[in-house]
Design a protein around this motif. Structure first.
Motif, PDB file in Angstrom:
ATOM      1  N   GLY A 128     -11.336   4.291 -10.880  1.00 16.60           N
ATOM      2  CA  GLY A 128     -10.801   4.027  -9.554  1.00 16.60           C
ATOM      3  C   GLY A 128     -11.706   3.061  -8.818  1.00 16.60           C
ATOM      4  O   GLY A 128     -12.939   3.188  -8.877  1.00 16.60           O
ATOM      5  N   GLU A 129     -11.104   2.066  -8.154  1.00 18.42           N
ATOM      6  CA  GLU A 129     -11.899   1.097  -7.395  1.00 18.42           C
ATOM      7  C   GLU A 129     -11.886   1.477  -5.920  1.00 18.42           C
ATOM      8  O   GLU A 129     -10.848   1.437  -5.263  1.00 18.42           O
ATOM      9  N   ASP A 174       2.613   1.564  -3.443  1.00 17.21           N
ATOM     10  CA  ASP A 174       1.647   1.949  -4.480  1.00 17.21           C
ATOM     11  C   ASP A 174       1.173   3.381  -4.282  1.00 17.21           C
ATOM     12  O   ASP A 174       0.898   4.093  -5.249  1.00 17.21           O
ATOM     13  N   ALA A 233      -0.063   4.108  -7.960  1.00 20.38           N
ATOM     14  CA  ALA A 233      -0.842   2.966  -8.431  1.00 20.38           C
ATOM     15  C   ALA A 233      -2.115   2.765  -7.615  1.00 20.38           C
ATOM     16  O   ALA A 233      -3.083   2.168  -8.096  1.00 20.38           O
ATOM     17  N   SER A 234      -2.101   3.238  -6.361  1.00 22.11           N
ATOM     18  CA  SER A 234      -3.294   3.156  -5.524  1.00 22.11           C
ATOM     19  C   SER A 234      -3.255   4.308  -4.527  1.00 22.11           C
ATOM     20  O   SER A 234      -2.262   5.050  -4.446  1.00 22.11           O
ATOM     21  N   TRP A 235      -4.330   4.449  -3.792  1.00 21.91           N
ATOM     22  CA  TRP A 235      -4.420   5.499  -2.775  1.00 21.91           C
ATOM     23  C   TRP A 235      -5.269   4.953  -1.647  1.00 21.91           C
ATOM     24  O   TRP A 235      -6.417   5.289  -1.490  1.00 21.91           O
ATOM     25  N   PHE A 236      -4.660   4.034  -0.883  1.00 23.20           N
ATOM     26  CA  PHE A 236      -5.379   3.425   0.232  1.00 23.20           C
ATOM     27  C   PHE A 236      -4.800   4.004   1.510  1.00 23.20           C
ATOM     28  O   PHE A 236      -3.596   3.877   1.764  1.00 23.20           O
ATOM     29  N   HIS A 252       0.832  -1.205   0.000  1.00 18.70           N
ATOM     30  CA  HIS A 252       0.000   0.000   0.000  1.00 18.70           C
ATOM     31  C   HIS A 252       0.870   1.260   0.000  1.00 18.70           C
ATOM     32  O   HIS A 252       0.569   2.229  -0.717  1.00 18.70           O
ATOM     33  N   TYR A 257      -8.622   4.052  -2.673  1.00 13.33           N
ATOM     34  CA  TYR A 257      -8.716   3.388  -3.965  1.00 13.33           C
ATOM     35  C   TYR A 257      -7.743   2.215  -4.008  1.00 13.33           C
ATOM     36  O   TYR A 257      -6.536   2.401  -3.891  1.00 13.33           O
ATOM     37  N   ARG A 258      -8.294   1.014  -4.190  1.00 15.91           N
ATOM     38  CA  ARG A 258      -7.430  -0.163  -4.312  1.00 15.91           C
ATOM     39  C   ARG A 258      -6.606  -0.091  -5.592  1.00 15.91           C
ATOM     40  O   ARG A 258      -5.493  -0.597  -5.653  1.00 15.91           O
ATOM     41  N   SER A 259      -7.172   0.511  -6.604  1.00 11.54           N
ATOM     42  CA  SER A 259      -6.453   0.733  -7.856  1.00 11.54           C
ATOM     43  C   SER A 259      -7.058   1.969  -8.499  1.00 11.54           C
ATOM     44  O   SER A 259      -8.225   2.286  -8.274  1.00 11.54           O
ATOM     45  N   LEU A 260      -6.261   2.650  -9.293  1.00 15.01           N
ATOM     46  CA  LEU A 260      -6.772   3.812 -10.011  1.00 15.01           C
ATOM     47  C   LEU A 260      -5.846   4.163 -11.149  1.00 15.01           C
ATOM     48  O   LEU A 260      -4.640   3.899 -11.101  1.00 15.01           O
TER      49      LEU A 260
END
Length: 278
Positions: free
Chosen positions: A200-201, A166, A171-174, A163, A191-194
């Motif tokens: 964005g998930e 990323d 790559a993500s924003w958790f 995390h 966001y798990r992925s974006l």
């Protein structure tokens, strides 16, 4: 022609040099002050300056250092005029401006805040709290597979390290959800992925003790704002368990984005919600 008296001549030369030199001297301080005041407010900006530098003297040294041109130690600033001065400043105040210290300072600062929560970088000092969050059966009622996959502190550290990596790469924003009053972790979200300009998930876990208290309703707009304003997302997706009635009710009722339930293949699998980022 009559010449000017030496005193007046010297005064005019001094005024001319003042007009030439004053803007470069004042401009950095003025711009810096405006940015910080807009960010924190007048009182907080002054307090943060003293707190970070240690004293008003150190703050003044900081400004004077910004005018120096002879620094070679720190190559991280994009502005050559500023890049070449902090070494001198560091020798006077003991403050360093290397890449690592700047990164730590940025990551220690809340990314967003709401009435009750901070959204913060997933720092290592909260890894243990996240492990216990996942270990709580009531919290993970609808995420048993995720709970089993990270049932040791070693596995959790690997997840958190990813995390963090990323987050830094984009790559993500958790991020961590931290209670503003207690400073304790009460969940994770983001966001798990974006993909910039794309999809964005969204994901969220809130500790059982803080569920059904409006936490998700409170923090969700801040997560959407980051995706919309910083990463220019056009679509937000989210997966949840078919049995997760509270989460499904949230997606059906939130006014932040117009979520729609997507056609479902396997009724036993996760269901997907999708919304345009308006």
């Amino acid at each position: 022609s009559a010449s000017l008296p030496p005193a007046i001549h010297a005064s005019m030369i001094g005024m001319w040099w003042t007009l030439v030199l004053l803007p470069p001297v004042v401009a950095p301080l003025f711009v810096h002050s405006v940015v910080k005041i807009r960010q924190y407010g007048v009182v907080n900006a002054l307090a943060k300056s003293v707190a970070r530098k240690g004293s008003w003297t150190a703050s003044i040294y900081h400004f004077l250092a910004m005018l120096r041109k002879n620094r070679e130690e720190d190559k991280t600033s994009g502005n050559p005029a500023i890049r070449n001065i902090f070494g001198w400043y560091a020798t006077r105040t003991g403050e360093t401006h290397d890449v690592e210290s700047k990164r730590k300072l940025r990551e220690a600062t809340p990314l967003a805040q709401t009435a009750r929560c901070f959204l913060s970088f997933p720092s290592e000092d909260r890894d243990d709290a996240v492990f216990h969050l996942y270990a709580d059966d009531r919290t993970m009622t609808y995420l048993p597979t995720l709970q089993r996959d990270f049932d040791t502190k070693e596995k959790m550290k690997e997840r958190r390290d990813k995390h963090r990596a990323d987050f830094r790469s984009g790559a993500s924003w958790f991020v961590d959800v931290v209670d503003r009053n207690s400073g304790k972790l009460i969940g994770t979200t983001g966001y798990r992925s974006l993909v910039d300009g794309g999809v964005g998930e969204f994901g969220v876990i809130v500790h059982h003790d803080h569920q059904r208290k409006g936490i998700l309703t409170e923090i969700f707009p801040a997560v959407v704002a980051y995706g919309k304003n910083v990463r220019r997302l056009t679509v937000l997706t989210a997966l949840t368990s078919p049995q997760n009635t509270p989460m499904r009710s949230f997606f059906a009722s939130t006014r932040t984005l117009p979520f729609a339930l997507q056609p479902q293949g396997d009724p036993s699998s996760f269901v997907e919600y999708r919304a345009p980022v308006l």
